[in-house]
Design an enzyme around this catalytic site. Sequence first.
Site, PDB file in Angstrom:
ATOM      1  N   LYS A  31      13.528 -11.831 -14.266  1.00 44.09           N
ATOM      2  CA  LYS A  31      13.015 -10.699 -14.937  1.00 44.09           C
ATOM      3  C   LYS A  31      12.132 -10.992 -16.104  1.00 44.09           C
ATOM      4  CE  LYS A  31      14.442  -7.734 -13.044  1.00 44.09           C
ATOM      5  NZ  LYS A  31      14.702  -8.260 -11.861  1.00 44.09           N
ATOM      6  N   LYS A  77       6.827  -3.243  -5.395  1.00 41.89           N
ATOM      7  CA  LYS A  77       8.134  -2.990  -5.318  1.00 41.89           C
ATOM      8  C   LYS A  77       9.024  -3.308  -3.929  1.00 41.89           C
ATOM      9  CE  LYS A  77      11.809  -1.098  -7.140  1.00 41.89           C
ATOM     10  NZ  LYS A  77      12.723  -2.133  -8.002  1.00 41.89           N
ATOM     11  N   CYS A  86       0.917  -1.129   0.014  1.00 43.69           N
ATOM     12  CA  CYS A  86       0.157   0.043   0.037  1.00 43.69           C
ATOM     13  C   CYS A  86       0.844   1.145  -0.140  1.00 43.69           C
ATOM     14  CB  CYS A  86      -0.994   0.126   1.148  1.00 43.69           C
ATOM     15  SG  CYS A  86      -1.951  -1.583   1.543  1.00 43.69           S
ATOM     16  N   GLU A 124       8.602 -11.923 -14.194  1.00 43.08           N
ATOM     17  CA  GLU A 124       7.786 -10.723 -13.476  1.00 43.08           C
ATOM     18  C   GLU A 124       7.424  -9.822 -14.290  1.00 43.08           C
ATOM     19  OE1 GLU A 124       9.986  -8.538 -10.592  1.00 43.08           O
ATOM     20  OE2 GLU A 124      12.021  -8.996 -11.520  1.00 43.08           O
ATOM     21  N   ASN A 133      -0.773   1.564   5.711  1.00 41.70           N
ATOM     22  CA  ASN A 133       0.149   0.726   5.139  1.00 41.70           C
ATOM     23  C   ASN A 133       0.564  -0.556   6.124  1.00 41.70           C
ATOM     24  OD1 ASN A 133       1.646  -1.049   3.300  1.00 41.70           O
ATOM     25  ND2 ASN A 133       3.595   0.439   3.540  1.00 41.70           N
ATOM     26  N   GLY A 134       0.314  -1.833   6.079  1.00 44.28           N
ATOM     27  CA  GLY A 134       0.706  -2.797   7.002  1.00 44.28           C
ATOM     28  C   GLY A 134      -0.341  -3.578   7.218  1.00 44.28           C
ATOM     29  N   TRP A 150      -3.080  -2.520  -1.553  1.00 45.29           N
ATOM     30  CA  TRP A 150      -2.712  -3.710  -2.233  1.00 45.29           C
ATOM     31  C   TRP A 150      -3.386  -4.550  -1.403  1.00 45.29           C
ATOM     32  CZ3 TRP A 150       1.699  -6.967  -1.145  1.00 45.29           C
ATOM     33  CH2 TRP A 150       2.137  -8.103  -2.215  1.00 45.29           C
ATOM     34  N   HIS A 187      20.542 -33.488 -15.632  1.00 43.30           N
ATOM     35  CA  HIS A 187      19.813 -34.300 -14.307  1.00 43.30           C
ATOM     36  C   HIS A 187      18.462 -33.902 -14.536  1.00 43.30           C
ATOM     37  CE1 HIS A 187      23.892 -35.194 -12.783  1.00 43.30           C
ATOM     38  NE2 HIS A 187      24.334 -34.015 -13.040  1.00 43.30           N
ATOM     39  N   GLU A 198      18.557 -14.555 -12.426  1.00 43.43           N
ATOM     40  CA  GLU A 198      17.972 -13.303 -12.530  1.00 43.43           C
ATOM     41  C   GLU A 198      17.182 -13.190 -14.033  1.00 43.43           C
ATOM     42  OE1 GLU A 198      17.345 -11.098 -10.329  1.00 43.43           O
ATOM     43  OE2 GLU A 198      17.081  -9.312 -11.961  1.00 43.43           O
ATOM     44  N   ARG A 233       4.353   0.699  -6.486  1.00 45.01           N
ATOM     45  CA  ARG A 233       4.415  -0.157  -5.493  1.00 45.01           C
ATOM     46  C   ARG A 233       3.408  -1.173  -5.548  1.00 45.01           C
ATOM     47  NH1 ARG A 233       6.596   2.653  -0.688  1.00 45.01           N
ATOM     48  NH2 ARG A 233       5.096   1.654   0.768  1.00 45.01           N
TER      49      ARG A 233
END
Length: 612
Positions: A487, A607, A2, A490, A100-101, A74, A506, A483, A27
Amino acid sequence: MCGVVGYIGSKQAAPILIDGLKRLEYRGYDSAGIAVVCGGKIVSDKEVGRLVNLEKLLEANPLEGVCGIGHTRWATHGVPSRANSHPHFSSDGTISVVHNGIIENYSELRDELMAQGHTFLSETDTEVIPHLIEQALADGAMSPAEALRLTLKKLRGAYALGVLFRDEPQSVYCARLGSPLIIGLGENENFIASDVPAIINRISRAIYLNDGEMAVLKADGVEVCTIDGQPVVPEVKEITFEAEAAEHSGFETFMLKEIHEQPRILRALLTKHVSAEGTIQPPAGLSENYFRKLNRIMIVSCGTAYHAGMYGKLLIENLTGIAVETDLASEFRYRDPKIDPGTLIIPVSQSGETADTLASIRMAKEWGCKIFAICNVEGSSVVRESDSVFFTDCGPEIGVASTKAYTAQQMAFALLALCIATARGDLTPEQLKSYLDDLQEIPDAVHYVIQQKDDIRKIGEKHHDGPSSLYIGRRFNYPTALEGALKNKEISYQHAEGYAAGEMKHGPIALINESLPVICICTKTADEVYEKMLSNVKEVEARSGRIIAVATEGDTELCKLSDDVIYVPEVRDEFSPMVNVAALQLLAYYAARARGTDIDKPRNLAKSVTVE
Ligand code: AGP
């Protein structure tokens, strides 16, 4: 995660709140709302979806007033809906709150309040807060500030709060525990925000509220105290972020801008940390003597920062012989890793607010360990809870997908590894000079890769449409493969998997077919690793695999085996991940662009993950 904003001054609050929320869109959110004190009441509007939906409501029904709060939500408790959107209100509508939290004990608080006759309009944890304040006043609290303090003492969990009181039309209250909150200091106006970019265009000084503190903002001043009522003399910080850093600066997205910023940032870090004489000073709080006695390092982080930690582990072990372990912070916090106070803990975090990384720091401090953080945000919780910090100095990283912070974290590890190795006598001055000469080539090499973006765009557009892709690499570039895959998944939403190339036999080789893009990081090395990577590429090619190779300029082998090749300059193998990842960042970027996703604000992502 949030976003919270607030304003008190002489201008109309609503446009300022909306502008601040827009700057926090990175965010991640699913609904938004604002509240303003006007004409003896608090007026509000909120809507699900993008901020533009709320703006349409406000165009039709403007909210007038110079004191207000705003929020992007969020969803954690309760689905995205208008009812669950913030701000939330007390029963009588005289108190409004944005948060927020997570309030972990909200359910029992809600039950207590319902037993006292309160009714709730939402499924959120947040809504208990205005009702608790209302009840505290009804029970005799002498002032809004006291009612807020009494309420905060009842909350368990994390909060960054903005609070309005109808009867205090010239004040914005705020409080912080576990979720970041900044107080922006203007000229006859003051602000609150979850993060600097929300108000970067309006202030040059700020107070970073500490956990357990609250404040009341008026147009002409700010008073800070603890939730016990003890006055606090806050530290006022000059905001070092360049205002332009929070702008697009002509690029189509923040992510593309931030990819392009990497050469400058890497060059600046080298200039800052390598003296003209070619030496690297130990980070403040550590010393050459400390490094000589150091025998174990534990690196903890999440996501992209974890991949940077994997790279740091390989580099430090390779140069110093110190035992280095990395772990996902979300796993580390549940382990019993038998760590003694002599272990150096290195949390890596762009935002400095990642809950799992913070939890790991707090655990390690209980064991008496020294904490050396690699972080991008001054004043963040990770910075304030560490003994020593290496700032990656990237400026705000707005794109949710981390790019410039990642390569800066890698550069931090390169400098740290060389500093430790020199302090321990593992490197002679001549060897150090050789490494530093090669490190100085990296910013230009990254720039060279970025200049190939049109070629990389064509490759991304050609291979983006399958259901999945596989990334493989070895040793220093195994984290690069992970990485690159992160990228891709996401921002393009195409599944992608990173693998150690040596693992192909394997299992993953069973995946190979004509349609699966296999991104092979196969740049030249000073030892047999290149040949082994070449063998992996041949295994894929022998099974009609679709190969995208990252190869060293001048390589004549890979083009015979690959559908497409991205050429990168030859650099020292230990430093090649900073160069190779730039190719993969752009590859993911253009795949996502071809798939039409919201690159700066990918779905479901935030974020900074300040909740578990
Ligand atoms: C990176 O592209 C992701 N957005 C995410 O994995 C991120 O790296 C992770 O959440 C850690 O964040 P931090 O660096 O702010 O701690």
